[in-house]
Design an enzyme around this catalytic site. Sequence first.
Site, PDB file in Angstrom:
ATOM      1  N   CYS A 105       0.796  -0.992   0.332  1.00 29.76           N
ATOM      2  CA  CYS A 105       0.067   0.264  -0.008  1.00 29.76           C
ATOM      3  C   CYS A 105       0.892   1.295  -0.338  1.00 29.76           C
ATOM      4  O   CYS A 105       1.833   1.528  -0.714  1.00 29.76           O
ATOM      5  CB  CYS A 105      -0.998  -0.059   1.241  1.00 29.76           C
ATOM      6  SG  CYS A 105      -2.383   0.905   1.422  1.00 29.76           S
ATOM      7  N   HIS A 106       0.413   2.329   0.975  1.00 29.97           N
ATOM      8  CA  HIS A 106       1.899   3.097   1.305  1.00 29.97           C
ATOM      9  C   HIS A 106       2.784   2.928   1.548  1.00 29.97           C
ATOM     10  O   HIS A 106       3.564   4.489   1.721  1.00 29.97           O
ATOM     11  CB  HIS A 106       1.254   4.296   1.874  1.00 29.97           C
ATOM     12  CG  HIS A 106      -0.565   5.246   1.311  1.00 29.97           C
ATOM     13  ND1 HIS A 106      -1.807   3.961   1.654  1.00 29.97           N
ATOM     14  CD2 HIS A 106      -0.584   6.337   0.168  1.00 29.97           C
ATOM     15  CE1 HIS A 106      -2.690   4.662   1.026  1.00 29.97           C
ATOM     16  NE2 HIS A 106      -1.992   6.285   0.708  1.00 29.97           N
TER      17      HIS A 106
END
Length: 173
Positions: A105-106
């Site tokens: 993800c991030h």
Amino acid sequence: MLNSKRILTIVSNDYDDLEFHYPLIRLKEAGATVDIASEIKGHTYKGKYGLSTVSDLSFDEVDITKYDGIIIPGGWAPDYLRRLPKVLEFVRYLNEHKKIIGSICHAGWVLSSAGILKGVTLTSTPGIKDDMMYAGATWVDKPVVVDQHIVTARRPIDLPYYLPKLIESLSKQ
């Protein structure tokens, strides 16, 4: 399968609960030793959705040469963690020594800030796609991507695809 492997995971407030706890559980089930590091040893960090964890080590106590890889969970924590020189040193060292770097993800923000993405094919949450490309990566929209020693995934729904590839990559080292 991973009985001799030692993995570092890093944490700060607002980590994604699933992206942190699911890999932690699966890696331990596979036999790996997983240490949780943060700025403050023994501090309780809260996830975005209410779970929490307590760190085993401070970043200053980590001897990164003793680890077979690092797992970086997403959430909002990576935006803070990528500003810490120690975290970037860990990622650069592991990259230089071709040790496993897991990112979901991030968490790609940390890899970008460490300056290790030139020529790497990866995935992440689509929200940071441009950041990954500007850092020199080739971004693809797939649940999981393995490019040599870097294993990336998009988001929590991809965890069932991410962990088998992560465990497989660790077992081959």
